[in-house]
Write an enzyme that holds these catalytic residues in place. Structure first.
Site, short mmCIF file in Angstrom:
data_model
loop_
_atom_site.label_atom_id
_atom_site.label_comp_id
_atom_site.label_asym_id
_atom_site.label_seq_id
_atom_site.Cartn_x
_atom_site.Cartn_y
_atom_site.Cartn_z
N ASP A 177 0.73 -1.13 0.17
CA ASP A 177 -0.01 -0.09 -0.15
C ASP A 177 0.77 1.38 0.00
OD1 ASP A 177 -3.03 1.02 0.71
OD2 ASP A 177 -1.53 2.15 1.88
N TYR A 219 3.51 9.88 -0.65
CA TYR A 219 4.28 9.06 0.03
C TYR A 219 5.79 9.40 -0.43
CZ TYR A 219 0.51 6.51 2.49
OH TYR A 219 -0.60 6.30 3.08
N LYS A 270 -2.49 6.06 -4.24
CA LYS A 270 -3.64 6.70 -4.05
C LYS A 270 -3.40 8.10 -4.78
CE LYS A 270 -3.34 4.79 0.62
NZ LYS A 270 -2.18 4.58 0.89
N HIS A 280 -7.27 9.74 -1.98
CA HIS A 280 -6.59 9.56 -0.64
C HIS A 280 -7.56 10.25 0.45
CE1 HIS A 280 -2.45 9.40 1.04
NE2 HIS A 280 -3.24 9.01 1.88
P1 NAD Z 1 0.62 1.51 11.89
O1 NAD Z 1 -0.51 1.59 12.91
O2 NAD Z 1 1.11 0.50 11.09
O3 NAD Z 1 1.98 1.82 12.89
C1 NAD Z 1 3.38 1.83 12.26
C2 NAD Z 1 4.32 2.03 13.67
O4 NAD Z 1 4.10 0.76 14.62
C3 NAD Z 1 5.68 1.74 13.11
O5 NAD Z 1 6.39 2.90 12.68
C4 NAD Z 1 6.48 1.12 14.22
O6 NAD Z 1 6.76 2.26 14.95
C5 NAD Z 1 5.31 0.39 15.13
N1 NAD Z 1 5.28 -1.04 14.70
C6 NAD Z 1 5.29 -1.54 13.70
N2 NAD Z 1 5.21 -3.23 14.03
C7 NAD Z 1 5.34 -3.18 15.28
C8 NAD Z 1 5.75 -4.33 16.11
N3 NAD Z 1 5.55 -5.44 15.59
N4 NAD Z 1 5.90 -3.96 17.40
C9 NAD Z 1 6.00 -2.62 18.14
N5 NAD Z 1 5.86 -1.75 17.07
C10 NAD Z 1 5.59 -1.88 15.86
O7 NAD Z 1 0.72 2.93 11.23
P2 NAD Z 1 0.86 3.42 9.63
O8 NAD Z 1 2.20 2.91 8.98
O9 NAD Z 1 0.48 4.87 9.79
O10 NAD Z 1 -0.31 2.72 8.96
C11 NAD Z 1 0.00 1.62 8.02
C12 NAD Z 1 -0.16 1.94 6.77
O11 NAD Z 1 -1.57 2.43 6.53
C13 NAD Z 1 0.71 2.83 6.28
O12 NAD Z 1 1.81 2.49 5.88
C14 NAD Z 1 -0.08 3.43 4.98
O13 NAD Z 1 0.11 2.51 3.90
C15 NAD Z 1 -1.64 3.37 5.18
N6 NAD Z 1 -1.93 4.84 5.69
C16 NAD Z 1 -2.99 5.33 5.20
C17 NAD Z 1 -3.26 6.62 5.39
C18 NAD Z 1 -4.33 7.15 4.50
O14 NAD Z 1 -4.94 8.51 4.73
N7 NAD Z 1 -5.18 6.63 3.79
C19 NAD Z 1 -2.77 7.29 6.43
C20 NAD Z 1 -1.84 6.64 7.23
C21 NAD Z 1 -1.60 5.29 6.84
#
Ligand code: NAD
Length: 281
Positions: free
Chosen positions: A51, A56, A81, A114
């Site tokens: 994704d 990004y 997106k 998005h």
């Molecule tokens: P997430 O909830 O996946 O959190 C990521 C963070 O959690 C990492 O940076 C790390 O610090 C921590 N983490 C990950 N695995 C872990 C583990 N096993 N143990 C402990 N900590 C851990 O947040 P995200 O990256 O914002 O969301 C996932 C994906 O969603 C993004 O990468 C993106 O592709 C998407 N996203 C979309 C939007 C949107 O507006 N559509 C916004 C934000 C994110």
């Protein structure tokens, strides 16, 4: 290389006849200079659903990792997106062309608006352009992101194709019950972004999560991902670290009880990590 583990990931049927791997890998805030290495790690761990988004700034790195992997295109599911300033009609066609060029692909599996950016009042026009993109084959499925009830209702009332997915912020502290209920009614799959709350809440220390982790001999992150999967959400947790990618992928060897799922569901408190979708332009 543990390619075979990709087969463990269930697929969710979308309302347009396509299907999507329920667990993927997200690349928000993945440094463009590191993206190729990080996505290569994720593909080696077994992820087949990536994704990304124009905003990004890392579509090229995603594309290079895909090209280098040698994994057949049909085994991969790639989402990107449309950024807010590309909403419109011709600008939408051009934006997808540029994303495909950066990704080095002929088509994406899923293209999302998005944010609704309702102050600009262009998301209905934009969605009509998305309908044409789907016809053109340059994206297999079309969907939206950060659309809440009023935005979905307008699309449902004024356009022809029901979005295949709505990608919204969703984790135990922010579960968006109104949006998910409307989505379910119209067979719109829910993609949960920020599935771990982006590490901004002490989700992992909560007894509802920590006790389940101890009971199943897994980590709290695995419990939260498992909770999403059992609630039917599509998720793509992000990590730059290969051992965490593997940990987040290793969630098919245990099952939470109904009581454990319900205890985590009861944590809801409108704890948003992002801006409100009405306020992002
Ligand atoms: P997430 O909830 O996946 O959190 C990521 C963070 O959690 C990492 O940076 C790390 O610090 C921590 N983490 C990950 N695995 C872990 C583990 N096993 N143990 C402990 N900590 C851990 O947040 P995200 O990256 O914002 O969301 C996932 C994906 O969603 C993004 O990468 C993106 O592709 C998407 N996203 C979309 C939007 C949107 O507006 N559509 C916004 C934000 C994110």
């Amino acid at each position: 290389m543990t390619n075979t583990s990709a087969a463990l990931v269930p697929r969710i049927q979308l309302n347009d006849g396509h299907s999507i791997p329920q667990l993927g890998f997200g690349v928000f805030r993945v440094d463009p200079g590191q993206t190729e290495r990080i996505v290569t790690d994720a593909l080696e761990v077994g992820y087949r659903h990536i994704d990304t988004a124009r905003i990004y700034g890392n579509e090229e790195g995603v594309g290079r990792a895909i090209a280098e992997s040698g994994i057949p295109r049909e085994e991969l599911f790639v989402t990107t997106k449309l950024w807010n300033d590309d909403q419109g009609t011709q600008s939408v066609f051009d934006a997808l062309d540029r994303s495909l060029e950066r990704l080095g692909l002929d088509y994406v599996d899923l293209y999302l608006i998005h944010w609704p950016a309702p102050a600009n009042d262009r998301y209905v026009e934009t969605w009509r352009a998305f309908e044409k993109l789907r016809e053109s084959g340059r994206t297999r499925s079309i969907g939206v992101s950060n659309f809440l009830v009023p935005h979905l209702e307008r699309l449902l009332a004024e356009t022809a194709i029901v979005p295949a997915v709505d990608q919204i912020e969703l984790h135990p502290y922010h579960q968006q019950p109104a949006t998910t209920a409307l989505a379910q009614e119209h067979d719109i799959a829910i993609e949960a972004w920020g599935p771990l709350g982006q590490g901004k809440y002490p989700l992992f220390e909560l007894p509802e999560v920590a006790d389940a982790a101890a009971a199943h001999d897994v980590t709290p992150a695995q419990v939260v991902i498992r909770w999403h999967l059992q609630r039917g959400h599509i998720v793509f947790p992000k990590s730059d670290r290969r051992e965490r990618m593997a940990e987040n992928f290793d969630v098919f060897g245990f099952e939470l009880s109904d009581a454990e799922v319900e205890a985590i569901t009861a944590l809801e408190r409108e704890g948003r990590v992002s801006a409100h979708p009405e306020e992002v332009h």
